[in-house]
Design a protein around this motif. Structure first.
Motif, PDB file in Angstrom:
ATOM      1  N   THR A  38      -2.041  17.991   7.990  1.00  0.00           N
ATOM      2  CA  THR A  38      -0.945  17.118   7.576  1.00  0.00           C
ATOM      3  C   THR A  38       0.069  17.006   8.704  1.00  0.00           C
ATOM      4  OG1 THR A  38       0.310  18.962   6.630  1.00  0.00           O
ATOM      5  CG2 THR A  38      -1.157  17.746   5.140  1.00  0.00           C
ATOM      6  N   GLU A  95       4.425  15.407   9.317  1.00  0.00           N
ATOM      7  CA  GLU A  95       5.623  14.945   8.597  1.00  0.00           C
ATOM      8  C   GLU A  95       5.536  13.453   8.290  1.00  0.00           C
ATOM      9  OE1 GLU A  95       9.025  15.984  10.860  1.00  0.00           O
ATOM     10  OE2 GLU A  95       8.755  18.145  10.627  1.00  0.00           O
ATOM     11  N   ASP A  96       4.721  12.737   9.049  1.00  0.00           N
ATOM     12  CA  ASP A  96       4.542  11.302   8.832  1.00  0.00           C
ATOM     13  C   ASP A  96       3.547  11.105   7.688  1.00  0.00           C
ATOM     14  OD1 ASP A  96       3.449   8.626   9.013  1.00  0.00           O
ATOM     15  OD2 ASP A  96       4.450   8.456  10.947  1.00  0.00           O
ATOM     16  N   LYS A  97       4.041  10.659   6.541  1.00  0.00           N
ATOM     17  CA  LYS A  97       3.190  10.551   5.352  1.00  0.00           C
ATOM     18  C   LYS A  97       2.050   9.553   5.537  1.00  0.00           C
ATOM     19  CE  LYS A  97       6.589  12.058   1.937  1.00  0.00           C
ATOM     20  NZ  LYS A  97       7.315  11.710   0.695  1.00  0.00           N
ATOM     21  N   ASP A  98       2.330   8.465   6.209  1.00  0.00           N
ATOM     22  CA  ASP A  98       1.281   7.467   6.432  1.00  0.00           C
ATOM     23  C   ASP A  98       0.134   8.065   7.247  1.00  0.00           C
ATOM     24  OD1 ASP A  98       0.181   4.656   6.558  1.00  0.00           O
ATOM     25  OD2 ASP A  98       0.528   5.000   8.693  1.00  0.00           O
ATOM     26  N   SER A 152      -0.635  11.276   7.550  1.00  0.00           N
ATOM     27  CA  SER A 152      -1.306  12.301   6.745  1.00  0.00           C
ATOM     28  C   SER A 152      -2.266  11.652   5.748  1.00  0.00           C
ATOM     29  CB  SER A 152      -0.273  13.144   5.995  1.00  0.00           C
ATOM     30  OG  SER A 152       0.465  13.931   6.889  1.00  0.00           O
ATOM     31  N   TYR A 153      -1.827  10.572   5.135  1.00  0.00           N
ATOM     32  CA  TYR A 153      -2.683   9.878   4.170  1.00  0.00           C
ATOM     33  C   TYR A 153      -3.948   9.354   4.857  1.00  0.00           C
ATOM     34  CZ  TYR A 153      -4.291   6.666   0.590  1.00  0.00           C
ATOM     35  OH  TYR A 153      -5.053   6.024  -0.344  1.00  0.00           O
ATOM     36  N   LYS A 187      -5.681  15.694  -1.076  1.00  0.00           N
ATOM     37  CA  LYS A 187      -4.502  15.816  -0.207  1.00  0.00           C
ATOM     38  C   LYS A 187      -3.878  14.444   0.015  1.00  0.00           C
ATOM     39  CE  LYS A 187      -5.981  19.994   2.200  1.00  0.00           C
ATOM     40  NZ  LYS A 187      -6.603  20.536   3.431  1.00  0.00           N
ATOM     41  N   ALA A 188      -4.727  13.428   0.158  1.00  0.00           N
ATOM     42  CA  ALA A 188      -4.219  12.057   0.288  1.00  0.00           C
ATOM     43  C   ALA A 188      -3.553  11.612  -1.002  1.00  0.00           C
ATOM     44  CB  ALA A 188      -5.357  11.114   0.657  1.00  0.00           C
ATOM     45  N   ILE A 210       0.078  12.117  -1.582  1.00  0.00           N
ATOM     46  CA  ILE A 210       0.973  11.209  -0.855  1.00  0.00           C
ATOM     47  C   ILE A 210       1.031   9.846  -1.532  1.00  0.00           C
ATOM     48  CG2 ILE A 210       1.359  10.054   1.377  1.00  0.00           C
ATOM     49  CD1 ILE A 210      -0.186  12.474   2.619  1.00  0.00           C
ATOM     50  N   ASN A 211      -0.113   9.381  -2.013  1.00  0.00           N
ATOM     51  CA  ASN A 211      -0.169   8.055  -2.657  1.00  0.00           C
ATOM     52  C   ASN A 211      -1.170   8.107  -3.800  1.00  0.00           C
ATOM     53  OD1 ASN A 211      -0.383   5.426  -3.437  1.00  0.00           O
ATOM     54  ND2 ASN A 211      -0.898   4.601  -1.424  1.00  0.00           N
TER      55      ASN A 211
END
Length: 377
Positions: free
Chosen positions: A250, A252-255, A257-258, A283-284, A287-288
């Protein structure tokens, strides 16, 4: 000193009027002049003079108007005389210029602030503080305007003058920091990283240096992820996994990580490594949880390992978002079929058929349901 903003700023000369100077003691301060020589003053000062017979034009008022004109038109015919006046009558022109520009900037009058800074650069083309402040205000104007053409204009101007700072001092921390964003915006991550390396190396501010290091890591992750995604598009999945294995789980950038975990899940699923795929996909999901593609991928993986209740839960969640998707309806029917719930299997496949009665996959699923139904009679 030609720049991208010459035409944009030219209309500001409307704020000035030109007057003849008859007082020889004042005129002499401009050096060599001819019979047509005139001095700029702000029209607001002329109005004050008209209202007050005792009022006159001060040296400071003339200096402010002269600087304003110098900043608007670097090619004006009497600029040499105006520059002589500033240098001979203002003890520290850079302090006056900075003060005028700051006052305009604080009132969000960006155009006037830029004009005074341009005058300062005309007087001293190697003053990196003036150049940096000019570029910075261009960036502020860029963010402030909604006009697309002006955005392009100010983007180019800001970038060019941040780069001009580096021509004087290549290790200038703030200019390098700002340029990293311009390079990212232009899709030039390698150049952005080079600027950020300078920030990390030369900044005395630990917070800024740490931020630069984090941004370098993100850009490196983004670049590798894009390589992995290209491999996936070409179905070179082993190569894709090798690249993905180099990346953190992962960021810190959620996009990012997704995308990383979705890509991992896709590759593992393709290799029938369903438990690994589920681990990555979930894990994805943290985030979404509204991406129907992801929900269906999880539905497929759980179905393959025989956990149909869990599979059904993901397909029904996907249907809540896309109730008219024939693909999701069909897959939901298949899950019910595997659970030997024939009635619900028929219910969902008929919903799909109502939407698209000619779909071959829907027809084949319906035939499979009828076959099992007949066999169980």
């Amino acid at each position: 000193m030609r720049s991208n903003l010459d035409d944009f700023l030219s209309s500001l000369t409307d704020r000035l009027v030109f007057i003849e100077i008859e007082d020889e003691s004042i005129l002499s301060r401009f050096g060599d002049t001819d019979s047509e020589f005139m001095v700029p003053v702000f029209s607001k000062d002329i109005v004050k003079m008209a209202a007050d017979d005792a009022a006159g034009i001060t040296t400071l008022q003339i200096a402010e108007a002269v600087l304003y004109l110098l900043g608007i038109d670097s090619q004006f015919r009497y600029n040499a005389q105006y520059i002589d006046f500033i240098r001979n009558n203002i003890e520290k022109p850079e302090i006056l210029i900075s003060s005028l520009a700051k006052a305009k900037y604080e009132n969000r009058n960006y155009a006037d602030a830029l004009v005074f800074l341009r005058a300062g650069m005309l007087l001293s083309d190697d003053n990196k503080d003036l150049i940096y402040n000019y570029a910075h205000i261009c960036k502020e104007y860029l963010a402030d305007t909604e006009d697309r053409e002006l955005k392009k204009l100010f983007f180019r101007e800001a970038q060019e003058f941040f780069e001009a700072v580096l021509d004087i001092d290549e290790n200038h921390v703030l200019a390098n920091y700002q340029l990293s964003f311009f390079k990212m915006n232009l899709g030039e991550p390698d150049e952005a990283v080079e600027h950020l390396k300078k920030v990390a190396e030369y900044s005395n501010d630990n917070e800024i240096a740490e931020e630069a290091e984090n941004m370098i890591m993100k850009l490196s992750v983004r670049e590798k992820l894009e390589v992995a995604e290209e491999f996936i598009d070409e179905m070179k999945l082993e190569e894709a996994l090798e690249v993905l294995d180099e990346l953190p789980e992962t960021t810190e950038d959620k996009d990012l990580s997704y995308r990383m975990n979705y890509a991992r899940g896709f590759c593992h699923k393709a290799f029938s490594e369903f438990e690994e795929a589920i681990e990555a996909y979930e894990k994805a999901l943290l985030i979404n949880n509204t991406d129907t593609l992801l929900l269906c991928e999880l539905g497929i993986c759980y179905a393959y390992i025989g956990e149909f209740d869990q599979s059904l839960e993901f397909y029904l969640s996907a249907l809540d978002i896309e109730p008219q998707s024939t693909e999701i309806l069909s897959n939901t029917a298949v899950v019910y079929l595997n659970m030997r719930d024939i009635e619900n299997a028929k219910l969902y496949i008929r919903k799909a058929m109502e939407i698209d009665p000619n779909d071959e996959i829907i027809e084949s699923t319906l035939k499979a349901i009828r076959t099992i139904e007949e066999a169980e009679k």
